[in-house]
Design a protein around this motif. Structure first.
Motif, PDB file in Angstrom:
ATOM      1  N   ALA A 117       1.212  -0.641   0.123  1.00 61.32           N
ATOM      2  CA  ALA A 117      -0.038   0.328   0.392  1.00 61.32           C
ATOM      3  C   ALA A 117       0.825   1.299  -0.127  1.00 61.32           C
ATOM      4  O   ALA A 117       0.489   2.080  -0.437  1.00 61.32           O
ATOM      5  CB  ALA A 117      -0.917   0.398   0.786  1.00 61.32           C
ATOM      6  N   ALA A 118       1.978   1.217   0.206  1.00 59.93           N
ATOM      7  CA  ALA A 118       3.123   2.310   0.891  1.00 59.93           C
ATOM      8  C   ALA A 118       3.657   2.457  -0.750  1.00 59.93           C
ATOM      9  O   ALA A 118       3.698   3.726  -1.020  1.00 59.93           O
ATOM     10  CB  ALA A 118       3.884   2.039   2.217  1.00 59.93           C
ATOM     11  N   GLY A 119       3.528   0.738  -1.037  1.00 58.29           N
ATOM     12  CA  GLY A 119       4.683   1.444  -2.508  1.00 58.29           C
ATOM     13  C   GLY A 119       3.452   2.305  -3.277  1.00 58.29           C
ATOM     14  O   GLY A 119       4.054   2.865  -4.407  1.00 58.29           O
ATOM     15  N   LEU A 120       2.373   1.521  -3.621  1.00 59.08           N
ATOM     16  CA  LEU A 120       1.191   2.221  -4.350  1.00 59.08           C
ATOM     17  C   LEU A 120       1.301   3.744  -4.727  1.00 59.08           C
ATOM     18  O   LEU A 120       1.069   4.498  -5.180  1.00 59.08           O
ATOM     19  CB  LEU A 120       0.223   1.063  -4.322  1.00 59.08           C
ATOM     20  N   SER A 121       0.930   4.349  -2.977  1.00 61.85           N
ATOM     21  CA  SER A 121       0.853   5.422  -1.928  1.00 61.85           C
ATOM     22  C   SER A 121       2.154   6.518  -3.287  1.00 61.85           C
ATOM     23  O   SER A 121       1.938   7.307  -3.256  1.00 61.85           O
ATOM     24  CB  SER A 121       0.604   5.378  -1.111  1.00 61.85           C
ATOM     25  N   ALA A 122       2.625   5.593  -2.612  1.00 62.14           N
ATOM     26  CA  ALA A 122       4.571   6.555  -3.237  1.00 62.14           C
ATOM     27  C   ALA A 122       3.978   6.350  -4.852  1.00 62.14           C
ATOM     28  O   ALA A 122       4.298   7.704  -5.422  1.00 62.14           O
ATOM     29  CB  ALA A 122       6.069   5.722  -3.071  1.00 62.14           C
TER      30      ALA A 122
END
Length: 148
Positions: free
Chosen positions: A38-43
């Motif tokens: 989710a953090a990678g997608l957000s970034a």
């Protein structure tokens, strides 16, 4: 489509917890895998590497929120040994760790509320909502994770 993405996001966290309920290290690794995705997608959304889509943004925020709500339950005393990058500081400074988890939960709750029913309206709204959550990830890793 929106309901499918949200359901998959929620299901990932739920299945993760059920599959590894007897092994807190495995469970927190799986929750962290979901959080990292989710953090990678957000970034990628924030950097413009992926075209902004409010449904995808909402799914990322929901996954981060589910992680925040469950992650702290998987650090019982004695679970710092073995194949883990959890720092001994988690147990040495239990109040500090609980405070970090509380901040993560508060910030993900605020992001969920700000994102509304259909997700943040635009990229700027997403950045404002998820930025504090991402800062939590960084600060918690710096304080409570053994760096490899």
């Amino acid at each position: 489509m929106k309901k499918l993405v949200l359901a998959i996001s929620t299901l990932c966290i739920s299945v993760t917890a059920v599959l590894a309920a007897d092994d807190p290290i495995a469970t927190r690794k799986r929750i962290m895998d979901s959080t990292a995705a989710a953090a990678g997608l957000s970034a990628a959304l924030m950097k413009g590497e992926i075209e902004y889509n409010p449904t995808i943004a909402k799914a990322a925020i929901l996954t981060l929120g589910a992680s925040a709500a469950t992650f702290g339950d998987y650090f019982p005393e004695g679970s710092g040994e073995g194949q883990t990058t959890a720092s001994p500081k988690i147990w040495e400074d239990a109040d500090g760790f609980k405070a970090a988890l509380a901040k993560f939960t508060t910030d993900t709750s605020a992001a969920l509320e700000a994102s509304g029913k259909d997700g943040p309206a635009d990229l700027d709204a997403f950045k404002a909502a998820v930025g504090p959550v991402m800062s939590n990830c960084r600060s918690c890793h710096e304080a409570f994770r053994v760096q490899n």
